[in-house]
Design a protein around this motif. Structure first.
Motif: not given
Ligand code: SAH
Length: 327
Positions: A1-9, A15-35
Motif C-alpha cells: 500500500m502506498s503512503p498516500l493510500e495509507r494516509r487516506l485510509r 474522520d469518516g468518509p471524505i468528499p470526492v473533491a478531497d480524494y481527487m485533490a490529494e491523488a492528483n497532487a501526489h500524481y503530478y508531484a512525483t512524475r
C-alpha cells in the motif's frame, strides 16, 4: 500500500468518509508531484506533444490579439499547468516571429514538471497559484488540459454531496452520481477574469468537456494510455473530469471578462489555419509529410480530438475580438 493510500485510509477511519473533491485533490497532487506523465512512455499524450503546430497556432492567436490591442510593451505570457513546457516553447517561438517577446510566468505545482519546463523555457518564473502573478500589466494566458485536473465535487439526485469510503481493494463512493461541480475551476476562472478586466489581456482555455452542464459521473483515471479504475491506487494514475464550459464561461463573465466560444478544438484550429501551417511544414520536411498530416487529423477530426476538446477565450472588456471563433 502506498503512503498516500495509507494516509487516506487513516483519515477516513478517523474522520469518516471524505468528499470526492478531497480524494481527487490529494491523488492528483501526489500524481503530478512525483512524475512526468506526458508522452509515449507516460500515461497520456496532450495536443502540444502531438505536434508543434498546436503551440504555434496558440502563439499566433495571442500575438494577433496583442497587436490589435495596440501591442502593449509590458504584456506577460502566463501558462497554467504547462506540462513539459512544449506548448510554451512553440508559442513563444511563433510570438517572437510576430514581434512579441514577453516575460514568462508559469503556474505549476509539480517540482518534476517545473524542472522539465526550465529546460524548455529558460528564464521563466514559477508560481504555485495565480496569487503571485504580476498585478499591473496585461496577461496573455494559456491553459491546455489544466482545468480537467482540478478537483470536482459530486452530488446524488437528492443534492447530498458524495463521499469516499475505504473498501477492501481500494476506495468507493457512498452513492450514485447525478451532478458535478468544480468550485476550484470556477474560482481560478473568476480570479483570472477579474485580473483581465483590471489589467488587460486575454486567456485561451482548451480542454475536454461539454458546453452544457451534463448529468452523471465524468471522473476518470488514465494510466499507461488506458482507462483505469479511479478508486484504486490513488496517486499512481491521472484523475480528470469533463470541464463544464458553461460554468467556466459564467465564472469568466462574473469576473468581468468577455467570452468567445466555446468552439470545437478542430473548428478553432481550422479557422487558425492549421492546414496552411501543415502544408508549410511538409514543404520544409517532405519525408515527414504523412506524420504531419496524421497529427493534423488527430488534433482536428471530430472523432478524434476535434470535437470533445473545446477552445474558449476570456477577454478584457476593451480588447478586440479574437481570431478563430465565429462572432
Ligand atoms: N498543459 C500541458 C500539461 C497538461 S497536464 C500539456 O498540454 O501538455 C496538467 C498540468 O497541470 C501539469 O503541468 C500539472 O502539474 C499541472 N497541475 C495540475 N494541478 C495543478 C494545480 N492545482 N495547480 C497548478 N498546476 C497544476
Amino acid at each position: 500500500m502506498s503512503p498516500l493510500e495509507r494516509r487516506l485510509r487513516e483519515r477516513i477511519e478517523r474522520d469518516g468518509p471524505i468528499p470526492v473533491a478531497d480524494y481527487m485533490a490529494e491523488a492528483n497532487a501526489h500524481y503530478y508531484a512525483t512524475r512526468d506523465p506526458l508522452g509515449r512512455g507516460g500515461d497520456f499524450v496532450t495536443a502540444p506533444e502531438i505536434s508543434q503546430m498546436f503551440g504555434e497556432l496558440v502563439g499566433l492567436w495571442l500575438a494577433d490579439l496583442w497587436q490589435r490591442a495596440g501591442a502593449p510593451a509590458d504584456a506577460v505570457y502566463v501558462e497554467l499547468g504547462p506540462g513539459r513546457g512544449t506548448l510554451a516553447a512553440d508559442a513563444l517561438r511563433a510570438m517572437r516571429a510576430a514581434g512579441l517577446v514577453p516575460p514568462v510566468h508559469f503556474v505549476e505545482t509539480s517540482p518534476v514538471l517545473r524542472q522539465a519546463q526550465a529546460e524548455r523555457v529558460p528564464g521563466a518564473q514559477w508560481h504555485d497559484d495565480l496569487g503571485g502573478l504580476p498585478v499591473d500589466r496585461p496577461l496573455l494566458v494559456v491553459a491546455n488540459e489544466f482545468f480537467d485536473a482540478l478537483p470536482i465535487r459530486q452530488f446524488a439526485a437528492d443534492g447530498r454531496e458524495l463521499r469516499v469510503m475505504a473498501g477492501d481493494g481500494g476506495f468507493l463512493r457512498d452513492g450514485e452520481v447525478e451532478t458535478e461541480s468544480s468550485p476550484a475551476s470556477i474560482g481560478v476562472m473568476r480570479d483570472l477574469a477579474a485580473r483581465l478586466a483590471r489589467q488587460g489581456g486575454a486567456a485561451l482555455v482548451i480542454d475536454y468537456g461539454h458546453d452544457r452542464p451534463g448529468r452523471g459521473d465524468t471522473l476518470q483515471a488514465v494510466s499507461g494510455h488506458a482507462y483505469a479504475d479511479p478508486w484504486a491506487q490513488p496517486g499512481s494514475r491521472d484523475l480528470t473530469a469533463h470541464v463544464d464550459f458553461h460554468a467556466l464561461a459564467g465564472a469568466a463573465r462574473d469576473g468581468g471578462a468577455r467570452v468567445a466560444g466555446p468552439a470545437g478544438q478542430g473548428e478553432w484550429l481550422d479557422a487558425m489555419g492549421i492546414a496552411v501551417r501543415a502544408a508549410a511544414l511538409a514543404r520544409s520536411a517532405p519525408d515527414r509529410t504523412e506524420e504531419i498530416e496524421a497529427a493534423r487529423r488527430r488534433l482536428t477530426a471530430p472523432e478524434q480530438m476535434g470535437r470533445l476538446f473545446r477552445a474558449m477565450a476570456a477577454l478584457a472588456p476593451g480588447w478586440p475580438d479574437p481570431a478563430g471563433f465565429a462572432p
